[in-house]
Design an enzyme around this catalytic site. Structure first.
Site, PDB file in Angstrom:
ATOM      1  N   LYS A  35     -18.791  36.339 -17.547  1.00 22.35           N
ATOM      2  CA  LYS A  35     -19.938  35.596 -17.039  1.00 22.35           C
ATOM      3  C   LYS A  35     -19.896  34.209 -17.673  1.00 22.35           C
ATOM      4  O   LYS A  35     -19.950  34.067 -18.902  1.00 22.35           O
ATOM      5  CB  LYS A  35     -21.248  36.297 -17.388  1.00 22.35           C
ATOM      6  N   ALA A  64     -31.327  35.712 -14.444  1.00 23.05           N
ATOM      7  CA  ALA A  64     -32.278  34.947 -15.255  1.00 23.05           C
ATOM      8  C   ALA A  64     -33.637  34.792 -14.573  1.00 23.05           C
ATOM      9  O   ALA A  64     -33.724  34.496 -13.381  1.00 23.05           O
ATOM     10  CB  ALA A  64     -31.750  33.567 -15.630  1.00 23.05           C
ATOM     11  N   GLY A  65     -34.694  35.006 -15.368  1.00 24.46           N
ATOM     12  CA  GLY A  65     -36.047  34.743 -14.906  1.00 24.46           C
ATOM     13  C   GLY A  65     -36.817  35.945 -14.414  1.00 24.46           C
ATOM     14  O   GLY A  65     -38.005  35.834 -14.115  1.00 24.46           O
ATOM     15  N   ASN A 115     -32.012  40.547 -19.143  1.00 25.58           N
ATOM     16  CA  ASN A 115     -31.978  40.949 -20.542  1.00 25.58           C
ATOM     17  C   ASN A 115     -33.382  40.917 -21.143  1.00 25.58           C
ATOM     18  O   ASN A 115     -33.960  41.945 -21.489  1.00 25.58           O
ATOM     19  CB  ASN A 115     -31.032  40.055 -21.331  1.00 25.58           C
ATOM     20  N   THR A 116     -33.977  39.714 -21.224  1.00 22.90           N
ATOM     21  CA  THR A 116     -35.261  39.547 -21.895  1.00 22.90           C
ATOM     22  C   THR A 116     -36.348  40.439 -21.309  1.00 22.90           C
ATOM     23  O   THR A 116     -37.175  40.994 -22.045  1.00 22.90           O
ATOM     24  CB  THR A 116     -35.705  38.071 -21.829  1.00 22.90           C
ATOM     25  N   GLY A 155     -35.329  33.787 -19.540  1.00 19.10           N
ATOM     26  CA  GLY A 155     -36.381  34.313 -20.399  1.00 19.10           C
ATOM     27  C   GLY A 155     -37.790  33.965 -19.990  1.00 19.10           C
ATOM     28  O   GLY A 155     -38.751  34.329 -20.676  1.00 19.10           O
TER      29      GLY A 155
END
Length: 258
Positions: free
Chosen positions: A99, A186-187, A208-209, A160
């Site tokens: 990635k 993301a997001g 992830n977050t 995040g």
């Protein structure tokens, strides 16, 4: 028929890709990954140990024999840094799937698209299967596909932020023109965000977050798995058209006049 998606020549049944940062320890990471049902796990090479066998190693908890390990170049701010990091992961025996992140700004963590294209060009030429993190930019997505990237990974919102998909229309344009997998990255904040990504027709979603920083990461991992599955099924089923006025749920034909 089993619903699968193909990435760099390998088929997967799970369309949820999860990260490994921000957990309390590697054991919690393992438990969350298992609860998510993910088969691909991304690892920040510069932040999580997967290269030094003499120290506690994430790969002792998440075996490459069971999971596809997707090293990422998080924390890189130049094309050269990202290229070196990808090479380091390959030398550690993780493989050629990577990635690619080249960050352009510390505050927003938006990608530096020209530097991403520069790094992708080099890495594809060196035999890497490149998954580039980019803005929700259809032109950048097409350029990276033409370079030979294995997929494109437009952001839903800043890393995040938990804001969910801010511009579904650009994602739809990317999907319309892309011949490689489109993975929203993301997001994402909660399961409904993941479902929306899948309902648009995305091949997978990476996060992830949203899991690691939830009050209960294991429960959120399970929720994300179900959200992705529900969104995919809804996409395959085909939603009804949106209408301005009501349509009766029961047929009107044959009603007896009174």
């Amino acid at each position: 028929m089993l619903d699968t998606f193909e990435l760099a020549g390998k088929k997967y049944t799970s369309r949820l890709i999860v990260g490994t940062g921000k957990y309390r320890d590697f054991e919690e990471t393992r438990r969350a990954v298992e609860a998510s049902g993910a088969q691909i796990v991304t690892v920040a090479v510069r932040r999580v140990n997967i290269t030094d066998a003499n120290k506690e190693n994430l790969l002792d908890y998440l075996s490459p024999e069971r999971f596809t390990i997707l090293p990422n170049t998080a924390g890189c701010y130049t094309a050269d840094e990202a290229i070196r990091t990808a090479r380091l992961a390959r030398e550690a025996g993780v493989g050629t799937l990577v990635k690619l992140e080249v960050i352009g700004d510390q505050k927003t963590l938006f990608p530096d698209v020209p530097a991403t294209i520069e790094a992708a060009t080099v890495l594809v030429r060196e035999g890497f299967d490149v998954l580039p993190y980019i803005n929700d930019d259809p032109i950048a997505a097409k350029k990276l596909e033409e370079i030979g990237c294995a997929a494109v990974m437009p952001l839903a919102a800043p890393i995040g932020s938990g804001l969910g998909i801010r511009n579904p229309f650009n994602i739809m344009i990317i999907l319309e023109h892309s011949k490689v997998p489109v993975i929203v990255d993301a997001g994402v904040g909660t399961a409904s965000d993941a479902a929306v990504a899948m309902e648009l027709g995305c091949d997978a979603v990476l996060m992830n977050t949203a899991i690691a920083s939830a009050k209960d990461p294991l429960l959120m991992a399970e929720a994300m798995r179900l959200g992705v599955e529900a969104g995919r099924k809804a996409f395959l089923a085909g939603r009804i058209p949106r209408k301005l006025y009501a349509t009766a749920s029961s047929p009107l034909d044959g009603l007896i006049a009174r």
